[in-house]
Write an enzyme that holds these catalytic residues in place. Structure first.
Site, PDB file in Angstrom:
ATOM      1  N   LYS A  21       0.835  -1.211   0.000  1.00 17.75           N
ATOM      2  CA  LYS A  21       0.000   0.000   0.000  1.00 17.75           C
ATOM      3  C   LYS A  21       0.866   1.256   0.000  1.00 17.75           C
ATOM      4  O   LYS A  21       0.626   2.185  -0.780  1.00 17.75           O
ATOM      5  CB  LYS A  21      -0.895   0.008   1.254  1.00 17.75           C
ATOM      6  N   ASN A  22       1.854   1.278   0.894  1.00 15.88           N
ATOM      7  CA  ASN A  22       2.605   2.517   1.094  1.00 15.88           C
ATOM      8  C   ASN A  22       3.656   2.761   0.019  1.00 15.88           C
ATOM      9  O   ASN A  22       4.368   3.757   0.063  1.00 15.88           O
ATOM     10  CB  ASN A  22       3.209   2.550   2.500  1.00 15.88           C
ATOM     11  N   ARG A  90      -3.733  10.695   3.184  1.00 20.18           N
ATOM     12  CA  ARG A  90      -2.705  11.725   3.277  1.00 20.18           C
ATOM     13  C   ARG A  90      -1.893  11.861   1.996  1.00 20.18           C
ATOM     14  O   ARG A  90      -0.861  12.507   1.974  1.00 20.18           O
ATOM     15  CB  ARG A  90      -1.788  11.384   4.451  1.00 20.18           C
ATOM     16  N   ASP A 114      -5.709  12.435  12.343  1.00 20.32           N
ATOM     17  CA  ASP A 114      -6.553  11.253  12.351  1.00 20.32           C
ATOM     18  C   ASP A 114      -6.435  10.591  13.705  1.00 20.32           C
ATOM     19  O   ASP A 114      -5.921  11.178  14.648  1.00 20.32           O
ATOM     20  CB  ASP A 114      -6.263  10.328  11.169  1.00 20.32           C
ATOM     21  N   ASP A 305       3.881   0.246  12.394  1.00 17.36           N
ATOM     22  CA  ASP A 305       2.710  -0.477  11.877  1.00 17.36           C
ATOM     23  C   ASP A 305       2.718  -1.963  12.276  1.00 17.36           C
ATOM     24  O   ASP A 305       1.810  -2.700  11.908  1.00 17.36           O
ATOM     25  CB  ASP A 305       2.666  -0.388  10.342  1.00 17.36           C
ATOM     26  N   VAL A 327       7.216   6.698  17.113  1.00 16.23           N
ATOM     27  CA  VAL A 327       6.929   7.313  15.812  1.00 16.23           C
ATOM     28  C   VAL A 327       5.655   8.164  15.874  1.00 16.23           C
ATOM     29  O   VAL A 327       5.636   9.303  15.403  1.00 16.23           O
ATOM     30  CB  VAL A 327       6.842   6.242  14.697  1.00 16.23           C
TER      31      VAL A 327
END
Ligand code: EPU
Length: 432
Positions: A21-22, A90, A114, A305, A327
């Protein structure tokens, strides 16, 4: 939409990772740097990619997408104002660089915070400003222009932000002259983006000590690029295999993206075998799971994550674990949900670890203490954000009884058809 899950099943079998995804979302944005067609292979079918496609279409991209192959072509930027669109993730802030490079002006929406903290973009804006962009902050948007074009600059990031590094890269590849990014993020997804840009004709060098050097070029060409596999999915499936006492071959999982995680998993009592087609995850024979102390960090540290699936695993470990989240300042909201299911997690504002942390003495609840093992029972849950959503799913799968997880659209933003893939591994999960 909701998932209804009956816990208590071992998950076993094979699953193939989707494209990251990123990386995928940034690559869509990178494709608008060239008027030539681009092809992105291993393209994931996830909500965030849909949202980013809308953004690209709104600036002039023509998109054909099917069977994991994304064809995107932006012969001309027909609109550089994307304010009315794409407030849902974002990514729009990353469009500033390419739009400024191609048409000298851009408007993107201001994104609110968020549920994992305020997530400012000050570092992005400072980097673009030092390259000659003029950025006006309006109540709902950033209005940017670079009538003379962007020029190379030396930029020292205050924090190795993934997004700010990517934004600077996307702006610098077509800027006049040389850009140096110091204290850059070096996450594998950033490197994958660099690989794509290099194939497009960009000149980008990786230096020691987190430095990236970019020599601007006049134009970039089209590219075919295969997106790296999603390492966050890999970690989620690994935790699921160990938590349920099952065994899962995660196809396409790459050891080089997961080195820190693999060490942690082994310390906890999970095991893995690196196979030619991926990595097989399972629980070590005999004995309980063991507690660990973890601090999240930028790459190559333990990724933020990954803490949510790991925390669910640690609720089953025999002893006390500590997690220091360095983070994001507010990423333990889901601990309440796990406690509601029977876990014993305390969240504290203290730094429970030795890393230098931006959140020290600021009152942010960014450390967690997990007492295990605790039996979890089914519950009704509402997803807070993508990664806490996966924690909910793992918890529901190891809990006794039935759980309902509401708001799964948030999980669909980052995990491709997670319910079907889990069902194929033996989970009792229904989407309603
Ligand atoms: N930060 C600032 N100012 C900035 C930019 C960032 O203070 O201008 C702070 C953030 O508030 C945060 C920290 O720096 O506390 C890290 O943010 P970073 O910019 O590195 O993260 P990001 O680019 O917004 C990406 C991923 C995240 C992942 C982080 C860290 C995407 C779309 N998102 O976010 O993924 O956690 O890097 O690796 O690539 C997710 O996939 O669920 C997710 C949140």
């Amino acid at each position: 939409m909701k998932f209804v899950i009956q816990g208590g099943k071992k998950l076993e079998g094979e699953v193939t990772l989707a494209g990251a995804k990123n990386a995928a979302t940034k690559m869509l944005v990178a494709s608008i740097l060239t008027p030539e067609p681009c092809v992105l292979e291993n393209f994931p079918e996830i909500g965030d990619a849909q949202i980013t496609q809308e953004l690209c279409r709104s600036v002039g991209s023509v998109i054909h997408n099917g069977n994991g192959t994304m064809n995107i072509h932006t012969p001309e930027i027909t609109n550089s104002k994307v304010v009315s669109l794409s407030r849902r993730n974002r990514i729009p802030i990353l469009a500033l660089g390419p739009l400024l490079a191609r048409v000298g002006e851009a408007e993107v929406p201001i994104l609110g915070g968020d549920r994992i903290g305020p997530r400012p973009v000050d570092i992005h804006l400072e980097a673009l400003q030092s390259m000659g962009a003029k950025i006006e902050v309006m109540p709902d948007r950033y209005v940017a222009s670079a009538p003379q074009g962007l020029r190379g600059a030396t930029i020292e990031l205050r924090y190795p932000s993934v997004g700010a590094t990517e934004n600077t890269l996307l702006a610098a590849v077509l800027a006049r002259g040389r850009t140096t990014i110091r204290n850059a993020a070096t996450e594998p997804e950033v490197i994958d983006l660099i690989k794509m840009l290099q194939k497009m004709g960009a000149i980008i060098e990786l230096g020691a000590n987190r430095a990236i050097y970019i020599e601007g070029v006049k134009a970039l060409r089209g590219v075919t690029h295969r997106i790296m596999p999603d390492r966050n999915e890999a970690v989620s499936f690994a935790c699921l295999a160990v938590a349920t006492g099952g065994k899962i071959l995660v196809k396409d999982a790459r050891q080089e993206d997961l080195i820190t995680f693999l060490n942690t998993l082994r310390r906890v009592g999970g095991e893995y075998e690196v196979a030619p087609e991926g990595i097989i995850f399972f629980k070590k024979n005999g004995g309980p799971l063991r507690p660990v102390d973890i601090e999240t960090d930028t790459h190559p540290g333990f990724m933020t994550d990954w803490q949510q699936p790991l925390v669910v695993l640690l609720t089953q470990a025999d002893g006390v674990s500590h997690i220091h989240e360095t983070v994001y300042e507010d990423r333990f909201g889901y601990a309440k949900d796990l406690n509601f299911m029977g876990a014993d997690i305390t969240v504290e504002a203290k730094c429970l670890g030795g890393l230098t942390c931006r959140f020290r003495d600021k009152g942010f609840s960014h450390s967690a203490i997990i007492h295990g093992p605790k039996e979890l029972h089914g519950a009704e849950l509402v997803v807070r954000d993508l990664r806490s959503g996966i924690a909910h799913i793992i918890a529901a799968l190891i809990a006794t009884g039935q759980s309902t997880i509401d708001g799964v659209e948030e999980i669909d933003r980052g995990y491709e058809r997670i319910d079907r893939r889990l069902a194929q591994l033996g989970a009792d999960i229904t989407r309603i």
